[in-house]
Write a protein that holds these residues in place. Structure first.
Motif, PDB file in Angstrom:
ATOM      1  N   SER A  50      -9.025  -4.740  -0.833  1.00  0.00           N
ATOM      2  CA  SER A  50      -8.617  -4.236   0.507  1.00  0.00           C
ATOM      3  C   SER A  50      -7.448  -4.817   1.129  1.00  0.00           C
ATOM      4  O   SER A  50      -6.344  -4.302   1.851  1.00  0.00           O
ATOM      5  CB  SER A  50      -9.572  -4.359   1.551  1.00  0.00           C
ATOM      6  OG  SER A  50     -10.705  -3.517   1.155  1.00  0.00           O
ATOM      7  N   TYR A  51      -7.178  -6.039   1.106  1.00  0.00           N
ATOM      8  CA  TYR A  51      -6.214  -7.008   1.469  1.00  0.00           C
ATOM      9  C   TYR A  51      -4.935  -6.771   0.835  1.00  0.00           C
ATOM     10  O   TYR A  51      -3.926  -6.682   1.545  1.00  0.00           O
ATOM     11  CB  TYR A  51      -6.645  -8.491   1.255  1.00  0.00           C
ATOM     12  CG  TYR A  51      -5.516  -9.470   1.865  1.00  0.00           C
ATOM     13  CD1 TYR A  51      -5.793 -10.178   2.900  1.00  0.00           C
ATOM     14  CD2 TYR A  51      -4.335 -10.153   1.172  1.00  0.00           C
ATOM     15  CE1 TYR A  51      -5.076 -11.003   3.583  1.00  0.00           C
ATOM     16  CE2 TYR A  51      -3.628 -10.982   1.632  1.00  0.00           C
ATOM     17  CZ  TYR A  51      -3.918 -11.326   2.924  1.00  0.00           C
ATOM     18  OH  TYR A  51      -3.076 -12.353   3.653  1.00  0.00           O
ATOM     19  N   ALA A  52      -5.059  -6.521  -0.215  1.00  0.00           N
ATOM     20  CA  ALA A  52      -3.599  -6.179  -1.303  1.00  0.00           C
ATOM     21  C   ALA A  52      -3.238  -4.767  -0.933  1.00  0.00           C
ATOM     22  O   ALA A  52      -2.092  -4.318  -0.819  1.00  0.00           O
ATOM     23  CB  ALA A  52      -3.729  -6.334  -2.608  1.00  0.00           C
ATOM     24  N   ARG A  53      -4.327  -3.858  -0.825  1.00  0.00           N
ATOM     25  CA  ARG A  53      -3.795  -2.360  -0.382  1.00  0.00           C
ATOM     26  C   ARG A  53      -3.148  -2.390   1.109  1.00  0.00           C
ATOM     27  O   ARG A  53      -2.366  -1.423   1.077  1.00  0.00           O
ATOM     28  CB  ARG A  53      -5.241  -1.638  -0.441  1.00  0.00           C
ATOM     29  CG  ARG A  53      -4.843   0.004  -0.283  1.00  0.00           C
ATOM     30  CD  ARG A  53      -6.196   0.995  -0.359  1.00  0.00           C
ATOM     31  NE  ARG A  53      -7.268   0.337  -1.232  1.00  0.00           N
ATOM     32  CZ  ARG A  53      -8.397  -0.001  -0.873  1.00  0.00           C
ATOM     33  NH1 ARG A  53      -8.951  -0.101   0.246  1.00  0.00           N
ATOM     34  NH2 ARG A  53      -9.235  -0.476  -1.874  1.00  0.00           N
ATOM     35  N   GLU A  54      -3.817  -3.032   1.860  1.00  0.00           N
ATOM     36  CA  GLU A  54      -3.163  -3.097   3.405  1.00  0.00           C
ATOM     37  C   GLU A  54      -1.612  -3.786   3.257  1.00  0.00           C
ATOM     38  O   GLU A  54      -1.071  -3.709   4.312  1.00  0.00           O
ATOM     39  CB  GLU A  54      -4.073  -3.685   4.203  1.00  0.00           C
ATOM     40  CG  GLU A  54      -5.161  -2.805   4.437  1.00  0.00           C
ATOM     41  CD  GLU A  54      -6.201  -3.529   5.331  1.00  0.00           C
ATOM     42  OE1 GLU A  54      -5.898  -4.591   5.923  1.00  0.00           O
ATOM     43  OE2 GLU A  54      -7.582  -3.278   5.365  1.00  0.00           O
ATOM     44  N   GLY A  55      -1.145  -4.506   2.286  1.00  0.00           N
ATOM     45  CA  GLY A  55      -0.081  -5.093   2.134  1.00  0.00           C
ATOM     46  C   GLY A  55       0.050  -6.287   3.207  1.00  0.00           C
ATOM     47  O   GLY A  55       1.165  -6.712   3.825  1.00  0.00           O
ATOM     48  N   ARG A  56      -1.139  -7.035   3.225  1.00  0.00           N
ATOM     49  CA  ARG A  56      -1.164  -8.230   4.358  1.00  0.00           C
ATOM     50  C   ARG A  56      -0.389  -9.444   3.492  1.00  0.00           C
ATOM     51  O   ARG A  56      -0.317  -9.505   2.169  1.00  0.00           O
ATOM     52  CB  ARG A  56      -2.648  -8.548   4.414  1.00  0.00           C
ATOM     53  CG  ARG A  56      -3.253  -7.571   5.420  1.00  0.00           C
ATOM     54  CD  ARG A  56      -4.778  -8.097   5.806  1.00  0.00           C
ATOM     55  NE  ARG A  56      -5.182  -7.242   6.504  1.00  0.00           N
ATOM     56  CZ  ARG A  56      -5.961  -7.321   7.669  1.00  0.00           C
ATOM     57  NH1 ARG A  56      -6.309  -8.771   7.916  1.00  0.00           N
ATOM     58  NH2 ARG A  56      -6.570  -6.558   8.286  1.00  0.00           N
TER      59      ARG A  56
END
Length: 139
Positions: A50-56
């Motif tokens: 989720s962290y990677a998908r959101e581009g954080r």
């Protein structure tokens, strides 16, 4: 005519929880729903995706073995990856990278970086004296 596809009745064991995971160094928490019987390792994996998908930022990586999940209610120890997420009775967690072991240099070898920082060459007065051959006296 059916406008949407009906979902099949899935038998889900256990309750579902909305959890918040704070990532050390990130701006805000990641929130998602998990089954209370889900393992901590699976929750870490979902959080990293989720962290990677959101581009954080900062970029963390995707190997779940490099991370630990902490629960503020259980104390300073990290949660075991084989525990269930619902067994702790909490919904707020902290995701941190595992501490990397420090490399100890072998005997007879010096460390790769400078061990002692260099001191400055002197004050500005000494620089002027050397460069201009002037003498400035201080009190």
């Amino acid at each position: 005519m059916l406008l949407y596809k009906q979902k099949k009745n899935q038998n889900v064991k256990g309750n579902r929880l909305l959890i918040s995971i704070n990532v050390l160094g990130s701006a805000g928490p990641i929130r998602f729903i998990v089954n209370e019987e889900q393992l901590v390792a699976a929750v870490i994996d979902t959080a990293l995706k989720s962290y990677a998908r959101e581009g954080r930022l900062p970029i963390l990586g995707s190997d779940l073995r490099d991370f630990q999940l902490y629960c503020p209610n259980t104390g300073p120890d990290a949660l075991s990856p084989w525990d269930t997420i619902g067994s702790h009775g909490a919904r707020n967690f902290m995701l941190c990278k595992k501490p990397q072991p420090e490399k100890v240099p072998e005997e007879g070898k010096t460390p790769s970086g400078p061990a002692i920082p260099r001191k400055s060459a002197g004050s500005w007065k000494s620089w002027i004296n050397k460069s201009l051959n002037l003498k400035i006296y201080s009190h």
